[in-house]
Design a protein around this motif. Structure first.
Motif, short mmCIF file in Angstrom:
data_model
loop_
_atom_site.label_atom_id
_atom_site.label_comp_id
_atom_site.label_asym_id
_atom_site.label_seq_id
_atom_site.Cartn_x
_atom_site.Cartn_y
_atom_site.Cartn_z
N TYR A 1 18.32 32.54 -26.75
CA TYR A 1 19.10 31.33 -26.46
C TYR A 1 20.58 31.66 -26.32
O TYR A 1 21.28 31.15 -25.44
CB TYR A 1 18.92 30.31 -27.59
N VAL A 2 21.08 32.50 -27.25
CA VAL A 2 22.50 32.88 -27.23
C VAL A 2 22.84 33.60 -25.92
O VAL A 2 23.84 33.31 -25.26
CB VAL A 2 22.84 33.78 -28.45
N ASN A 3 21.99 34.56 -25.54
CA ASN A 3 22.27 35.32 -24.32
C ASN A 3 22.04 34.48 -23.07
O ASN A 3 22.67 34.73 -22.04
CB ASN A 3 21.42 36.59 -24.30
N ASP A 4 21.15 33.50 -23.20
CA ASP A 4 20.95 32.56 -22.10
C ASP A 4 22.25 31.80 -21.81
O ASP A 4 22.56 31.47 -20.66
CB ASP A 4 19.82 31.59 -22.47
N MET A 5 23.01 31.51 -22.90
CA MET A 5 24.28 30.78 -22.75
C MET A 5 25.29 31.57 -21.91
O MET A 5 26.21 30.99 -21.33
CB MET A 5 24.90 30.52 -24.13
N LYS A 6 25.11 32.87 -21.87
CA LYS A 6 26.06 33.71 -21.12
C LYS A 6 25.85 33.61 -19.61
O LYS A 6 26.71 34.04 -18.84
CB LYS A 6 25.91 35.17 -21.56
N GLU A 7 24.71 33.05 -19.22
CA GLU A 7 24.43 32.91 -17.79
C GLU A 7 25.24 31.72 -17.24
O GLU A 7 24.96 30.57 -17.55
CB GLU A 7 22.94 32.66 -17.57
N TYR B 1 12.61 30.56 -18.34
CA TYR B 1 13.73 31.47 -18.09
C TYR B 1 13.25 32.65 -17.25
O TYR B 1 13.91 33.06 -16.27
CB TYR B 1 14.32 31.98 -19.41
N LEU B 2 12.09 33.24 -17.63
CA LEU B 2 11.58 34.38 -16.88
C LEU B 2 11.24 33.98 -15.45
O LEU B 2 11.47 34.76 -14.50
CB LEU B 2 10.35 34.95 -17.58
N GLY B 3 10.72 32.76 -15.29
CA GLY B 3 10.44 32.27 -13.94
C GLY B 3 11.70 32.21 -13.10
O GLY B 3 11.73 32.63 -11.93
N THR B 4 12.78 31.69 -13.68
CA THR B 4 14.06 31.61 -12.98
C THR B 4 14.57 33.00 -12.63
O THR B 4 15.09 33.24 -11.53
CB THR B 4 15.09 30.88 -13.86
N PHE C 1 14.70 39.53 -24.80
CA PHE C 1 14.50 38.81 -26.05
C PHE C 1 13.43 37.73 -25.89
O PHE C 1 12.61 37.52 -26.78
CB PHE C 1 15.81 38.22 -26.53
N TYR C 2 13.41 37.08 -24.73
CA TYR C 2 12.34 36.12 -24.46
C TYR C 2 11.00 36.85 -24.36
O TYR C 2 9.97 36.36 -24.85
CB TYR C 2 12.61 35.35 -23.16
N GLY D 1 13.90 35.18 -34.61
CA GLY D 1 15.12 35.98 -34.45
C GLY D 1 15.34 36.33 -32.98
O GLY D 1 16.47 36.28 -32.47
N TYR D 2 14.26 36.67 -32.28
CA TYR D 2 14.36 36.99 -30.85
C TYR D 2 14.57 35.72 -30.03
O TYR D 2 15.30 35.73 -29.03
CB TYR D 2 13.11 37.73 -30.39
#
Length: 564
Positions: A471-477, A518-521, A490-491, A465-466
């Protein structure tokens, strides 16, 4: 000569008296057969009576009522009109025509005929009784009486009661009307009055047993059926209602389920043995088997019925339902299509479209099946499980946005039947349906995020779920070089939950790699924290050496932080 004339007249009078007595007894027997649900027997008797006593409008009415009870409303209409031809002031036959109009969903026609019946009834309460019973005839898929129809029945039956408060049949009908709107005290009062007036009437006992059944007072219900059978050991409806009570008991008390289902079947077989074993009795048994979920027996019963030349076309409905539930999809599709071809359109119910759609999809006709299921929903929006079936089919067809809309209908309308997985698939569907080129792209992300948020709230230890919310919120970037960190919490939660479980499988490792990347970025571009960026990209590469973001990071850094 005068003496001979007197004797002749006396003899003639005795003949007429005897003839009238035979008629009255025969009609009484026919009505008893109707009450005992021996419809074939009653039909045969009444057909004879309409021939031998063609001026008696009651004969035609009760024959028409038998047809109503057997679901032959067209035949009933013909007979009711014959009754009116025999007696233009036949209140009962106008009540019958009103019943046919209701079943045909001709509300204006029903009202006109019911009003005519009451205007002609005078002090006879039988027309009041049958107008009331006509309002209680089921016209919907779930066989429930609409509150407005129940209120109409109560109103007319109450007027009849004011004329004759000792009409036992009317009192039982009034009790049934109150029971249909859950006014149990009023229902019980009328049933009790009926039993007091006629202690030998088994119908009043059975009606009280049904009332207790819906209150889940199963012991009390059984006692009423036993009392009815003590009055008349061959009163079939007592066994039928007892069977249906056993079935409800089995669904209410899991510990009793096995025993009560067996008892239900035994009682129903006893009911069948006491009726005339007609096609119609077998049809009612088929309806019971659907309620009981016994589709193997249903398929056998329906197959046997289909071999009869005089069988009701409705048998193809039962064949189709049973075949689908028994995974005999090809034969099921043939049967349901035959039913649609043979049935009068007004006899088609929403559930027929439901099974036709399921069978179409089960035989590879997904698109056609989805449209058929939508038709079922148009006709009966309460069948909320169908949204899930449509959603699942659309998802497998990769029509993700449409699948998301369908799952959304499930989560909005299915009430207690909604499962957490419905929210999960709603979110996944909108996520996969996202395309930044679509004008509604942002709204799809909002809906996906909302669905996954619900999953997070209700099941805070469900890692996926997280992950998908990330992934969804990643799309907002929109710009990696100007990252906002929408997906960060969430990650992080996903990583926390997964790593707590110990060693991950290969699929989970790839997901962990995406999370760490993602966290690295985020730390590289947002926080400008080189050490934390390297730490997270290192973990990403450890979980998936092919992770593109991790590979790109270390290439930029000239291999710095290379794992050993």
């Amino acid at each position: 000569m005068k003496m001979i004339s007197k004797i002749a007249k006396a003899s003639l009078g005795l003949v007429f008296l005897g003839s009238s007595s035979v008629f009255a007894q025969s009609l009484a027997d026919a009505k008893k057969a109707i009450d005992a649900e021996q419809y074939q027997k009653a039909e045969s008797m009444l057909k004879t009576l309409t021939t031998t006593q063609p001026t008696k409008d009651e004969n035609f009415f009760y024959l028409g009522w038998v047809y109503i009870k057997q679901d032959y409303s067209d035949s009933a209409k013909v007979v009711f009109n014959k009754g009116i031809a025999a007696n233009p002031k036949s209140a009962l036959n106008y009540a019958g025509l009103g019943a046919v109009a209701r079943l045909d969903k001709d509300n204006a026609g029903a009202t006109t005929n019911f009003n005519q019946a009451i205007s002609l009834a005078a002090k006879d309460t039988k027309p009041y009784t049958y107008v009331g019973l006509s309002y209680l005839l089921p016209t919907t898929t779930d066989k429930k009486v609409a509150p407005a129809d129940a209120d109409a029945a109560i109103a007319v039956l109450t007027k009849g009661k004011a004329i004759n408060a000792k009409d036992v049949d009317l009192l039982i009908a009034l009790g049934d009307a109150y029971r249909s709107v859950l006014k149990s005290n009023e229902a019980y009062s009328n049933y009790s009055d009926a039993s007091t007036l006629d202690p030998k009437n088994p119908a009043a006992k059975v009606a009280t047993g049904v009332l207790y059944k819906f209150a889940n007072n199963f012991d009390g219900s059984e006692q009423q059926f036993k009392d009815a059978l003590a009055i008349n050991a061959n009163y079939g409806p007592a066994y039928r209602e007892w069977a249906e009570t056993d079935l409800r008991w089995s669904l209410t008390d899991p510990k009793m389920a096995s025993a009560k289902i067996k008892e239900a079947v035994d009682h129903y077989k006893q009911y069948l043995s006491l009726t005339d074993q007609s096609v119609e009795s077998q049809m009612r048994y088929a309806d019971f088997l659907i309620l009981a979920g016994d589709y193997k027996t249903l398929q056998q019963v329906a197959t046997d019925l289909s071999k009869s030349a005089s069988t009701n076309a409705r048998v193809y409905r039962y064949l189709a339902y049973a075949a689908y539930e028994n995974k005999d999809y090809s034969n099921g599709l043939t049967a349901i299509n035959t039913w649609f071809q043979k049935a009068d359109p007004k006899r088609i119910i929403p559930r027929d479209y439901l099974y036709q759609g399921r069978l179409q999809m089960a035989t590879g006709q997904d698109s056609v099946g989805i449209n058929t299921l939508k038709k079922a929903l148009e006709l009966d929006s309460t069948q909320t499980d169908v949204y899930g079936e449509i959603a699942k089919a659309l998802y497998h067809q990769k029509k993700y946005e449409q699948a998301g809309d369908a799952y959304r209908q499930v989560t909005l309308k299915a009430g207690r039947n909604v499962k957490l997985t419905d929210y999960f698939y709603e979110g996944i569907s909108y996520y996969f349906g996202y395309d930044e080129k679509k004008p509604n792209a942002d709204s799809l992300l909002v809906r996906a995020d909302s669905a996954f948020s619900y999953v997070n709230q209700k099941s805070p230890t469900t890692a996926d779920g997280y992950l998908y919310r990330a992934y969804v919120n990643d799309m907002k970037e929109k710009d990696r070089n100007n990252i906002n960190g929408y997906a960060k919490p969430f990650y992080e939660k996903y990583i926390e939950l997964v790593t707590a479980k110990g060693a991950a499988d290969d699929k989970t490792k790839k997901s962990l790699a995406n999370a760490y990347a993602y966290l690295g970025t985020y730390y590289e571009y947002k926080e400008k924290d080189e050490a934390k960026a390297t730490e997270n990209f290192t973990k990403a590469r450890e979980n998936d050496p092919t992770n593109k973001q991790a590979v790109a990071f270390f290439q930029r850094k000239g291999g710095a932080g290379k794992s050993k």
